[in-house]
Scaffold this motif. Structure first.
Motif, mmCIF file in Angstrom:
data_model
loop_
_atom_site.group_PDB
_atom_site.id
_atom_site.type_symbol
_atom_site.label_atom_id
_atom_site.label_comp_id
_atom_site.label_asym_id
_atom_site.label_seq_id
_atom_site.Cartn_x
_atom_site.Cartn_y
_atom_site.Cartn_z
ATOM 1 N N GLU A 148 0.858 -1.232 0.004
ATOM 2 C CA GLU A 148 0.246 0.169 0.031
ATOM 3 C C GLU A 148 0.813 1.280 0.028
ATOM 4 N N PHE A 149 2.038 1.249 0.639
ATOM 5 C CA PHE A 149 2.781 2.442 0.665
ATOM 6 C C PHE A 149 3.222 2.607 -0.546
ATOM 7 N N LEU A 150 3.900 1.645 -1.116
ATOM 8 C CA LEU A 150 4.571 1.700 -2.602
ATOM 9 C C LEU A 150 3.438 2.150 -3.594
ATOM 10 N N ALA A 151 2.299 1.788 -3.411
ATOM 11 C CA ALA A 151 1.233 2.219 -4.400
ATOM 12 C C ALA A 151 1.040 3.711 -4.174
ATOM 13 N N LEU A 152 0.900 4.200 -2.986
ATOM 14 C CA LEU A 152 0.801 5.672 -2.803
ATOM 15 C C LEU A 152 2.111 6.378 -3.193
ATOM 16 N N PHE A 153 3.245 5.940 -2.784
ATOM 17 C CA PHE A 153 4.324 6.624 -3.358
ATOM 18 C C PHE A 153 4.632 6.614 -4.993
ATOM 19 N N ARG A 154 4.060 5.629 -5.505
ATOM 20 C CA ARG A 154 4.121 5.626 -6.979
ATOM 21 C C ARG A 154 3.219 6.876 -7.722
ATOM 22 N N GLN A 155 2.087 6.807 -6.757
ATOM 23 C CA GLN A 155 1.170 7.888 -7.629
ATOM 24 C C GLN A 155 1.823 9.466 -7.071
ATOM 25 N N LEU A 156 2.206 9.494 -5.899
ATOM 26 C CA LEU A 156 2.750 10.874 -5.550
ATOM 27 C C LEU A 156 3.947 11.188 -6.547
ATOM 28 N N LEU A 157 4.496 10.186 -6.910
ATOM 29 C CA LEU A 157 5.824 10.592 -8.003
ATOM 30 C C LEU A 157 5.399 11.261 -9.084
ATOM 31 N N PHE A 158 4.072 11.404 -9.606
ATOM 32 C CA PHE A 158 3.642 11.957 -10.729
ATOM 33 C C PHE A 158 3.395 13.660 -10.129
ATOM 34 N N SER A 159 3.361 13.861 -9.078
ATOM 35 C CA SER A 159 2.814 15.416 -8.596
ATOM 36 C C SER A 159 3.743 16.442 -9.270
ATOM 37 N N ARG A 160 4.957 16.323 -9.811
ATOM 38 C CA ARG A 160 5.668 17.223 -10.228
ATOM 39 C C ARG A 160 5.401 17.094 -11.885
ATOM 40 N N ILE A 161 5.296 16.017 -12.615
ATOM 41 C CA ILE A 161 5.101 15.835 -13.816
ATOM 42 C C ILE A 161 3.928 16.188 -14.416
ATOM 43 N N VAL A 162 2.761 15.816 -14.071
ATOM 44 C CA VAL A 162 1.400 16.135 -14.565
ATOM 45 C C VAL A 162 1.248 17.589 -14.765
ATOM 46 N N PRO A 163 1.622 18.381 -13.673
ATOM 47 C CA PRO A 163 1.094 19.969 -13.737
ATOM 48 C C PRO A 163 2.064 20.494 -14.858
ATOM 49 N N CYS A 164 3.362 20.185 -15.132
ATOM 50 C CA CYS A 164 4.274 20.513 -15.858
ATOM 51 C C CYS A 164 3.965 20.147 -17.541
ATOM 52 N N VAL A 165 3.481 18.710 -17.454
ATOM 53 C CA VAL A 165 3.199 18.368 -18.896
ATOM 54 C C VAL A 165 2.005 19.429 -19.429
ATOM 55 N N LYS A 166 0.927 19.575 -18.400
ATOM 56 C CA LYS A 166 -0.203 20.238 -18.698
ATOM 57 C C LYS A 166 0.065 21.915 -19.339
ATOM 58 N N ASP A 167 1.217 22.393 -18.396
ATOM 59 C CA ASP A 167 1.700 23.663 -18.391
ATOM 60 C C ASP A 167 2.410 23.919 -19.789
ATOM 61 N N ILE A 168 3.211 22.960 -20.492
ATOM 62 C CA ILE A 168 3.743 23.240 -21.607
ATOM 63 C C ILE A 168 3.069 22.892 -22.983
ATOM 64 N N GLY A 169 1.688 22.698 -22.675
ATOM 65 C CA GLY A 169 0.860 22.410 -23.656
ATOM 66 C C GLY A 169 0.740 20.885 -24.338
ATOM 67 N N LEU A 170 1.288 20.034 -23.733
ATOM 68 C CA LEU A 170 1.044 18.529 -24.126
ATOM 69 C C LEU A 170 -0.534 18.105 -23.201
ATOM 70 N N TRP A 171 -1.377 18.131 -23.716
ATOM 71 C CA TRP A 171 -2.630 17.868 -22.872
ATOM 72 C C TRP A 171 -3.883 17.170 -23.935
ATOM 73 N N GLY A 172 -3.331 16.454 -24.774
ATOM 74 C CA GLY A 172 -4.385 15.731 -25.602
ATOM 75 C C GLY A 172 -5.014 14.821 -24.988
ATOM 76 N N LYS A 173 -6.308 14.390 -25.486
ATOM 77 C CA LYS A 173 -7.433 13.444 -25.002
ATOM 78 C C LYS A 173 -6.566 12.051 -24.634
ATOM 79 N N ARG A 174 -5.726 11.708 -25.445
ATOM 80 C CA ARG A 174 -4.940 10.345 -24.990
ATOM 81 C C ARG A 174 -4.163 10.358 -23.852
ATOM 82 N N LEU A 175 -3.399 11.534 -23.632
ATOM 83 C CA LEU A 175 -2.597 11.680 -22.554
ATOM 84 C C LEU A 175 -3.536 11.750 -21.293
#
Length: 368
Positions: free
Chosen positions: A284-311
């Motif tokens: 359970e801890f690793l599942a939470l850890f793996r999810q939180l690993l994307f806390s910096r990636i997702v907003p950055c990807v959205k900010d630079i303009g890569l936010w298509g439906k498939r993504l």
């Protein structure tokens, strides 16, 4: 002691050669450039520091509990294997997990150094070349610091994870100049930043906390640089070109989420790979850890303009879509503030010690 002697298993090759198809680009336009990037370049120059002096390497580290990792955070916790382990075994497991994590940080920082140098070579704009040159120095410092921590404080290293190496190789082999930004500064470093932050904010050990806080202060600038450069460039791309980059992001995110789990550590403790995979999936801890690993990636990807439906759908499947609304600027500002506060606390403590020493010397002189 040579690094080779500290590896849990020998790397496949002592040196890794990655063929490059990119072009070296020179710019003969020496105008002022973009104000935002030049301001970041100035900050990059002003904020250089020496890891041998700023970090207190005299602090002791228990190699069998270098990060203060709680039992619940271990992927073996609650399994039959855990029940059979002695306290000594658990200490060895903590040592190996910390070594695996910081080894991947070390290898990632060397990759970041090479990618930053590649950006200097291939990016068309001189202002971006200037900033990338300062980042190359930053990444060299980070690799130096992680290497020293592993050599002197833990005494154990792991080779680069196969999947991290694959993503790094894909990033470096691509001929498009923006891919080192996207692969390294958005994906690999974004993932690493989240991991750095989680350890920095939970460890009660002063040396690793110093290391992570000071490195994250640098990384706040690097992420800002990647966002500026890619956001400007991606506004010019066609829908087809944007989709190609979104596919790269999707594949990279799944690769990191599903494969960067430390299974190698469990295998070194005699657990068959299939069972090690099962244990990491059930944690359970690793599942939470793996999810939180994307806390910096997702907003950055959205900010630079890569936010298509498939993504977007990929992030829904991963359970991290909502992170796209995170305030990345606030996160980066907090990273800088934490490092500055840590400096202030250390300097205040050192000043207090100096005053106490002077007072003691005066009292001793008076008594004498």
């Amino acid at each position: 002691m040579a690094t080779h002697e500290l590896y849990t298993r020998a790397p496949d090759e002592p040196n890794w050669q990655v063929p490059s198809a990119s072009s070296a680009r020179f710019s003969w336009e020496y105008d002022d450039g973009r104000d935002r990037l030049l301001a970041l370049y100035q900050k990059g120059k002003d904020k250089q520091w020496d890891g041998a002096k700023r970090i207190d390497w005299d602090l002791e580290v228990d190699p069998y509990d270098p990060l203060g990792t709680p039992d619940e955070a271990m992927s073996l916790y609650g399994t039959p294997h855990w029940a059979k382990m002695t306290d000594k075994d658990k200490g060895e497991l903590r040592k190996h997990y910390a070594s695996w994590q910081f080894s991947q940080f070390l290898h990632g920082e060397q990759g970041a150094m090479v990618c930053a140098a590649r950006i200097v070579e291939s990016v068309p704009d001189l202002d971006a070349k200037f900033y990338s040159a300062t980042q190359t120095m930053d990444e060299a410092r980070h690799a130096e610091i992680y290497g020293r921590f592993l050599h002197e404080k833990i005494g154990l290293l792991y080779p680069i994870n196969d999947n991290l190496q694959a993503l790094l190789g894909d990033t470096l082999r691509d001929s498009r100049w923006d891919m080192p930004y996207l692969g390294m500064q958005v994906l690999i470093e974004g993932l690493a930043l989240a991991a750095f932050g989680m350890i920095r904010d939970t460890t009660d050990k002063p040396l690793p906390r110093q290391i992570l806080a000071y490195i994250m202060q640098d990384e706040a600038r690097h992420v800002a640089f990647g966002r500026m450069a890619l956001r400007d460039y991606y506004k010019q791309l066609t829908d087809a070109e944007l989709r190609e980059r979104e596919e790269f992001v999707i594949e990279g995110c799944y690769l990191m989420r599903d494969r960067l789990r430390g299974v190698e550590v469990l295998e070194d403790f005699g657990i068959p790979k299939a069972q090690a995979d099962e244990y990491t999936e059930q944690s359970e801890f690793l599942a939470l850890f793996r999810q939180l690993l994307f806390s910096r990636i997702v907003p950055c990807v959205k900010d630079i303009g890569l936010w298509g439906k498939r993504l977007q759908q990929a992030y829904v499947d991963m359970g991290v879509f909502e992170m796209g609304d995170s305030n990345l600027d606030l996160l980066m500002a907090q990273d800088e503030e934490i490092a500055e506060k840590l400096d202030a606390e250390r300097f205040a403590a050192e000043e207090h010690e100096r005053v106490a020493e002077v007072d003691a010397a005066i009292r001793a002189g008076t008594t004498g």
